[in-house]
Design a protein around this motif. Structure first.
Motif, mmCIF file in Angstrom:
data_model
loop_
_atom_site.group_PDB
_atom_site.id
_atom_site.type_symbol
_atom_site.label_atom_id
_atom_site.label_comp_id
_atom_site.label_asym_id
_atom_site.label_seq_id
_atom_site.Cartn_x
_atom_site.Cartn_y
_atom_site.Cartn_z
ATOM 1 N N THR A 31 24.958 -42.183 35.594
ATOM 2 C CA THR A 31 25.490 -41.931 34.242
ATOM 3 C C THR A 31 26.937 -41.434 34.246
ATOM 4 O O THR A 31 27.388 -40.823 33.262
ATOM 5 C CB THR A 31 24.586 -40.973 33.431
ATOM 6 N N ASN A 32 27.655 -41.704 35.329
ATOM 7 C CA ASN A 32 29.113 -41.524 35.353
ATOM 8 C C ASN A 32 29.582 -40.093 35.121
ATOM 9 O O ASN A 32 30.687 -39.864 34.630
ATOM 10 C CB ASN A 32 29.800 -42.447 34.334
ATOM 11 N N GLU A 33 28.730 -39.125 35.489
ATOM 12 C CA GLU A 33 29.191 -37.741 35.384
ATOM 13 C C GLU A 33 30.097 -37.401 36.564
ATOM 14 O O GLU A 33 30.080 -38.068 37.599
ATOM 15 C CB GLU A 33 27.984 -36.781 35.424
ATOM 16 N N ASN A 34 30.847 -36.321 36.408
ATOM 17 C CA ASN A 34 31.609 -35.745 37.500
ATOM 18 C C ASN A 34 30.614 -35.013 38.408
ATOM 19 O O ASN A 34 29.804 -34.230 37.912
ATOM 20 C CB ASN A 34 32.650 -34.774 36.912
ATOM 21 N N PRO A 35 30.633 -35.257 39.723
ATOM 22 C CA PRO A 35 29.599 -34.663 40.585
ATOM 23 C C PRO A 35 29.825 -33.188 40.896
ATOM 24 O O PRO A 35 28.963 -32.554 41.509
ATOM 25 C CB PRO A 35 29.705 -35.490 41.871
ATOM 26 N N TYR A 36 30.981 -32.635 40.495
ATOM 27 C CA TYR A 36 31.290 -31.258 40.861
ATOM 28 C C TYR A 36 30.898 -30.289 39.751
ATOM 29 O O TYR A 36 31.393 -30.389 38.631
ATOM 30 C CB TYR A 36 32.782 -31.116 41.178
ATOM 31 N N PRO A 37 30.006 -29.329 40.027
ATOM 32 C CA PRO A 37 29.610 -28.341 39.013
ATOM 33 C C PRO A 37 30.755 -27.371 38.735
ATOM 34 O O PRO A 37 31.700 -27.268 39.521
ATOM 35 C CB PRO A 37 28.416 -27.626 39.659
ATOM 36 N N PRO A 38 30.664 -26.632 37.608
ATOM 37 C CA PRO A 38 31.739 -25.704 37.256
ATOM 38 C C PRO A 38 31.934 -24.617 38.317
ATOM 39 O O PRO A 38 30.974 -24.197 38.961
ATOM 40 C CB PRO A 38 31.290 -25.098 35.934
ATOM 41 N N ALA A 266 36.525 -24.313 28.780
ATOM 42 C CA ALA A 266 36.790 -25.445 29.680
ATOM 43 C C ALA A 266 38.252 -25.879 29.579
ATOM 44 O O ALA A 266 38.899 -26.165 30.588
ATOM 45 C CB ALA A 266 35.863 -26.608 29.350
ATOM 46 N N LEU A 267 38.772 -25.909 28.350
ATOM 47 C CA LEU A 267 40.169 -26.323 28.176
ATOM 48 C C LEU A 267 41.122 -25.335 28.851
ATOM 49 O O LEU A 267 42.160 -25.733 29.391
ATOM 50 C CB LEU A 267 40.502 -26.457 26.687
ATOM 51 N N ALA A 268 40.752 -24.041 28.826
ATOM 52 C CA ALA A 268 41.594 -23.042 29.493
ATOM 53 C C ALA A 268 41.601 -23.259 31.001
ATOM 54 O O ALA A 268 42.505 -22.796 31.700
ATOM 55 C CB ALA A 268 41.098 -21.635 29.151
ATOM 56 N N HIS A 269 40.592 -23.967 31.517
ATOM 57 C CA HIS A 269 40.500 -24.244 32.955
ATOM 58 C C HIS A 269 40.719 -25.736 33.237
ATOM 59 O O HIS A 269 40.237 -26.251 34.245
ATOM 60 C CB HIS A 269 39.128 -23.814 33.485
ATOM 61 N N ALA A 270 41.436 -26.400 32.344
ATOM 62 C CA ALA A 270 41.575 -27.856 32.451
ATOM 63 C C ALA A 270 42.140 -28.279 33.803
ATOM 64 O O ALA A 270 41.634 -29.217 34.427
ATOM 65 C CB ALA A 270 42.457 -28.384 31.322
ATOM 66 N N ASP A 271 43.172 -27.567 34.277
ATOM 67 C CA ASP A 271 43.806 -27.968 35.537
ATOM 68 C C ASP A 271 42.802 -27.970 36.677
ATOM 69 O O ASP A 271 42.753 -28.892 37.489
ATOM 70 C CB ASP A 271 44.974 -27.038 35.878
ATOM 71 N N GLU A 272 42.003 -26.901 36.690
ATOM 72 C CA GLU A 272 41.004 -26.761 37.754
ATOM 73 C C GLU A 272 39.932 -27.861 37.649
ATOM 74 O O GLU A 272 39.552 -28.477 38.636
ATOM 75 C CB GLU A 272 40.394 -25.368 37.620
ATOM 76 N N LEU A 273 39.458 -28.120 36.413
ATOM 77 C CA LEU A 273 38.422 -29.138 36.225
ATOM 78 C C LEU A 273 38.946 -30.518 36.614
ATOM 79 O O LEU A 273 38.256 -31.305 37.261
ATOM 80 C CB LEU A 273 37.953 -29.146 34.770
ATOM 81 N N LEU A 274 40.174 -30.778 36.217
ATOM 82 C CA LEU A 274 40.725 -32.109 36.472
ATOM 83 C C LEU A 274 41.188 -32.271 37.921
ATOM 84 O O LEU A 274 41.472 -33.382 38.358
ATOM 85 C CB LEU A 274 41.866 -32.399 35.494
#
Ligand SMILES: *Cc1c(COP(=O)(O)O)cnc(C)c1O
Length: 366
Positions: A31-38, A266-274
């Protein structure tokens, strides 16, 4: 026929719901999720913000989600280089809800949407749900779209809504901006570009085409690159008049205070998530290379998944992979399967399982 079947709308009777299998399998690449958890840092910030928001739970949330939309506008402006105001951004519970609101406002009974298949199956299903007629136009044999031909078919049918998807699910193919602008010029209705996978692509976003195009809508999601699928947050960028129109059909207070707080965290951590996007892209490129190495056809992908084939019996290959603990997606394109780029280890397990299955197939072949 049961009472309930009798009572159901004629156009819904006998249909089956959207149903990507949710199976308890070691390696889920379907289902095309990102495999890395928060990360721990994001979880901590998120827990703090959600707890704070929960303190106001007795009151309805901000109906217009203004702070969240402002932050989404800032993120999207920075990501695409196109300045956006808060009045050009709208958010809902997943981009599927955004698409549903678009069809509630601009589609509906007696109206038609057009899509280029194979594409995201929910475009058709949300049409069904909203009573919008869906006209399916086939893509070229290599799954691309060509500007002139796409514009021609749009001009010929004059639909109320055109769906474009770039990068396209399930093929992974992205559209150049000239295809989007040609379709826009040929359309009399809304042109919706679904950019659920844009962060995985190096091409310019359709957001850069918004100035002067008031019928253009670009939808995005936090479910894929942003690694936030379970939170349910999708959004769009469009002319302020489109955003205003959606307020006529959205349910009041549709975005809970918890969702708004979580998305802002999540947006405040956008750099890290991306930051995980590069790792996912490396596995995608590895999939393309190694699947070709196995002698398979692979469609070039700008997304975080790959369409590969061709199999005489794709369902049997799908089952063979599942028997080895790997879940991929049979998207209903005869002969083809779709696999999501996972972690390096997951991708290795998939490639090994596929190679083992292919050699089994050779052994049973006459
Ligand atoms: C996954 C996906 C979505 C995302 O839907 P959400 O409701 O935001 O989770 C939208 N469009 C396409 C093409 C997708 O593949």
């Amino acid at each position: 026929m049961s009472d309930i079947e009798n009572l159901l709308r004629d156009d819904l009777r006998g249909r089956t719901p959207y149903g990507a299998p949710q199976l308890d399998v070691a390696v889920r690449l379907n289902t095309n999720e990102n495999p890395y958890p928060p990360s721990a840092a994001l979880l901590e910030d998120l827990a703090r913000r959600v707890a704070e928001a929960a303190g106001t739970m007795n009151r309805y949330p901000d109906r217009d989600a203004l702070e969240l939309r402002g932050e989404l506008a800032a993120y999207l402006s920075a990501a695409t280089g196109a300045p956006l105001g808060v009045d050009q951004v709208w958010a809902a519970n997943g981009s599927n809800e955004v698409l549903q609101q678009l069809l509630q406002a601009f589609g509906g009974p007696g109206r038609q949407a057009l899509g280029f298949d194979p594409t995201y199956s929910m475009h058709r299903l949300i049409c069904v749900g909203t009573g919008t007629d869906y006209l399916s136009v086939p893509r070229l044999p290599d799954f691309r779209l060509e500007a002139e031909a796409a514009a021609l078919v749009v001009r010929e049918h004059g639909p109320d809504v055109v769906f474009l998807c770039s990068p396209n699910n399930p093929t992974g193919t992205a559209l150049d901006l000239d295809v989007i602008s040609a379709v826009y010029d040929a359309a009399r209705g809304l042109v919706v570009v679904d950019e659920a996978y844009a962060e995985f692509s190096t091409r310019p976003s359709a957001v850069t085409l918004l100035p002067g195009r008031d019928r253009l809508v670009v939808t995005r999601t936090m479910s894929k690159a942003f690694a936030f699928a379970a939170a349910r947050l999708g959004y769009l960028a469009a002319d302020p008049a489109v955003v205003e129109a959606l307020q006529l059909v959205r349910l009041p207070y549709h975005l809970s205070v918890l969702t708004q707080a979580a998305a802002r965290a999540a947006l405040a951590h956008a750099d890290e998530l991306l930051a995980t996007v590069e790792a996912v892209k490396a596995q995608r490129d590895r999939l393309v290379r190694d699947l070709r190495g196995l002698g398979l056809d692979v469609v070039p992908s700008d997304a975080n998944f790959v369409l590969f084939g061709e199999f005489g019996d794709a369902a049997a290959t799908w089952q063979g992979l599942l028997d080895r603990g790997v879940l991929v997606r049979d998207v209903g394109v005869p002969g083809w399967l779709r696999v999501t780029a996972g972690t390096e280890a997951e991708t290795t397990t998939f490639l090994d399982a596929l190679a083992a299955g292919l050699s089994d197939a050779e052994r049973v072949a006459p």
